[in-house]
Design a protein around this motif. Structure first.
Motif, PDB file in Angstrom:
ATOM      1  N   THR A 185       6.314   2.241   2.905  1.00  0.00           N
ATOM      2  CA  THR A 185       6.289   3.215   1.820  1.00  0.00           C
ATOM      3  C   THR A 185       6.102   4.657   2.286  1.00  0.00           C
ATOM      4  OG1 THR A 185       3.888   2.924   1.529  1.00  0.00           O
ATOM      5  CG2 THR A 185       5.351   1.467   0.265  1.00  0.00           C
ATOM      6  N   SER A 187       0.828  -1.207   0.000  1.00  0.00           N
ATOM      7  CA  SER A 187       0.000   0.000   0.000  1.00  0.00           C
ATOM      8  C   SER A 187       0.864   1.259   0.000  1.00  0.00           C
ATOM      9  CB  SER A 187      -0.920   0.013   1.228  1.00  0.00           C
ATOM     10  OG  SER A 187      -1.845  -1.059   1.173  1.00  0.00           O
ATOM     11  N   VAL A 188       0.426   2.242  -0.790  1.00  0.00           N
ATOM     12  CA  VAL A 188       1.115   3.532  -0.898  1.00  0.00           C
ATOM     13  C   VAL A 188       0.070   4.636  -0.802  1.00  0.00           C
ATOM     14  CG1 VAL A 188       2.591   4.989  -2.321  1.00  0.00           C
ATOM     15  CG2 VAL A 188       2.828   2.490  -2.432  1.00  0.00           C
ATOM     16  N   GLU A 189       0.336   5.602   0.056  1.00  0.00           N
ATOM     17  CA  GLU A 189      -0.578   6.729   0.179  1.00  0.00           C
ATOM     18  C   GLU A 189      -0.166   7.829  -0.792  1.00  0.00           C
ATOM     19  OE1 GLU A 189      -2.539   9.741   3.536  1.00  0.00           O
ATOM     20  OE2 GLU A 189      -1.007   8.273   4.111  1.00  0.00           O
ATOM     21  N   ILE A 224      -5.168   5.566  -1.284  1.00  0.00           N
ATOM     22  CA  ILE A 224      -4.290   4.405  -1.139  1.00  0.00           C
ATOM     23  C   ILE A 224      -4.227   3.651  -2.455  1.00  0.00           C
ATOM     24  CG2 ILE A 224      -3.870   2.233   0.079  1.00  0.00           C
ATOM     25  CD1 ILE A 224      -3.472   4.691   1.821  1.00  0.00           C
ATOM     26  N   THR A 246       0.961   1.160   5.174  1.00  0.00           N
ATOM     27  CA  THR A 246       1.873   2.052   4.446  1.00  0.00           C
ATOM     28  C   THR A 246       3.161   2.309   5.230  1.00  0.00           C
ATOM     29  OG1 THR A 246       0.777   4.012   5.391  1.00  0.00           O
ATOM     30  CG2 THR A 246      -0.043   3.198   3.261  1.00  0.00           C
TER      31      THR A 246
END
Length: 405
Positions: free
Chosen positions: A392, A59-61, A67, A389
């Protein structure tokens, strides 16, 4: 001018003919992911072989708070490939197993590195476990229709020429057989393994670091002789069992020196790394194990690595974190010596402890104070449990860049 050209051509021919004189591989800097592999130790039923797929999603914000899912390989710089000796060499003095987990990892990382859709290059740190993950043929023999342990404690095959094993017990009901690493016969077998691994992988560009772990018991922290290992049914410490089986303090320390030399000599082009702990001498007094801290031996082994491998030597520690961030002003703390060597320009790495909370603080400390260039991270599932997250996010990615630059 012609003589200069001839000299240059002659040097090029020597470099091409002798890989030992070729330029070493570039070290991995930044983040290396440890791998979600089984850490259990239960005689010969463990399976500590594997690595993380760089294409797995994390997951990346985004900047607007959404997301997204992206490949984890974009947020790290390398993968640890963990593999048991018994997975690699199924028979005595035998060949390296074909299509083993190392081969599979190389293919996957090469696929990633050559993929036009990916944006960064990954390397592999190779960690081959010996100790309780050694082949059965090393410590067992065929007797009356079944395999039987050649028990060091019972004096079975107690000569220097023959291997034996000691049954060791650890916390959480873990147990396994530690081979007699103090014997010359062990050196013959482990040297053979390193020769065959180096012949196969030293020239592979993506293999960019080798962990030295020949004299380990059950951790790749090869100097680790855990003071708390009183889990045996007889109440004795594992080290007492090893001493009863023929090991001595000096033969144990000799193995630690020797493994560094072998790794450095066999792996000409690949940097070698070792996890350093604060060493404790031990002796049995009135049936009690007595420990004495010996920082000079820890430093001796660091010097040994630099002596044997020169710029291909990487010094490290496998337990840095908020709970154990070290004391660089204490000569009885391993970080004192890592800082000393880091300040002198030598290569330093750290592996974080398994506690996830605020790991970037420890990683920045390693970069800023120890001059570390690489951080080996815990399992991705542990980080995702803290936060999807976590890896990341900006805190961890800033720490990654701090290590790299």
């Amino acid at each position: 001018m012609k003589s200069l050209i001839k000299s240059v051509l002659a040097l090029l021919l020597i470099l091409n003919a002798n890989p030992a004189l070729a330029e070493p591989k570039e070290r991995i800097t930044g983040f290396v992911l440890r791998g979600d592999v089984d850490g259990s130790v239960n005689n010969f039923t463990s399976d500590r072989n594997g690595y993380d797929d760089p294409y797995q999603l994390v997951s990346v914000e985004t900047s607007d708070g959404q997301i997204e899912q992206k490949p984890i390989g974009e947020y790290i710089d390398g993968l640890v490939v963990q593999v048991e000796w018994r997975h690699l060499q199924k028979e005595e003095a035998g060949p390296i197993t074909e299509n083993n987990v190392i081969d599979q990892a190389i293919a996957r990382v090469n696929e990633w590195n050559n993929d036009p859709e990916t944006t960064n290059t990954l390397g592999i740190k190779l960690r081959v476990f010996s100790g309780v993950f050694s082949p059965k043929w090393l410590t067992y023999h065929w007797h009356k229709g079944k395999y039987k342990l050649k028990n060091c404690e019972k004096g079975q095959n107690a000569t220097a020429e023959e291997m034996c094993g000691v049954r060791a017990y650890f916390k959480n009901n873990k147990q396994g057989i530690i081979p007699s690493h103090w014997k010359p016969s062990f050196r013959t077998h482990w040297r053979d393994l390193q020769e065959k691994l180096a012949d196969r992988y030293d020239s592979v560009p993506v293999i960019r670091e080798l962990a030295v772990s020949g004299c380990m018991t059950h951790h790749a922290e090869t100097m680790w002789r855990n003071k708390g290992d009183y889990n045996r049914p007889d109440g004795k410490h594992n080290v007492q069992a090893l001493l009863n089986g023929g090991m001595t303090l000096e033969s144990d320390k000799s193995c630690l020196r020797w493994q560094i030399k072998v790794a450095a000599k066999k792996w000409d082009n690949t940097p070698i790394a070792m996890a350093y702990n604060m060493w404790n001498d031990y002796e049995v007094v009135n049936d009690e194990l007595i420990w004495t801290t010996k920082p000079q031996f820890t430093k001796e082994l660091m010097d040994k690595c630099i002596e044997e491998a020169d710029t291909n030597c990487i010094l490290g520690n496998n337990s840095l974190g908020l709970n154990d961030i070290g004391d660089e002003n204490n000569t009885d703390d391993v970080t004192y010596y890592l800082k000393e060597f880091g300040d002198a320009g030598h290569h330093i790495y750290v592996q974080t402890e398994t506690t996830i909370d605020h790991q970037w603080v420890a990683l920045n400390h390693a970069a800023d104070v120890l001059n570390a260039q690489m951080g080996e991270l815990p399992k991705i599932k542990a980080m995702n449990k803290e936060s999807p997250t976590f890896l990341t996010g900006s805190n961890m990615q800033n720490a990654r860049n701090n290590l790299k630059f």
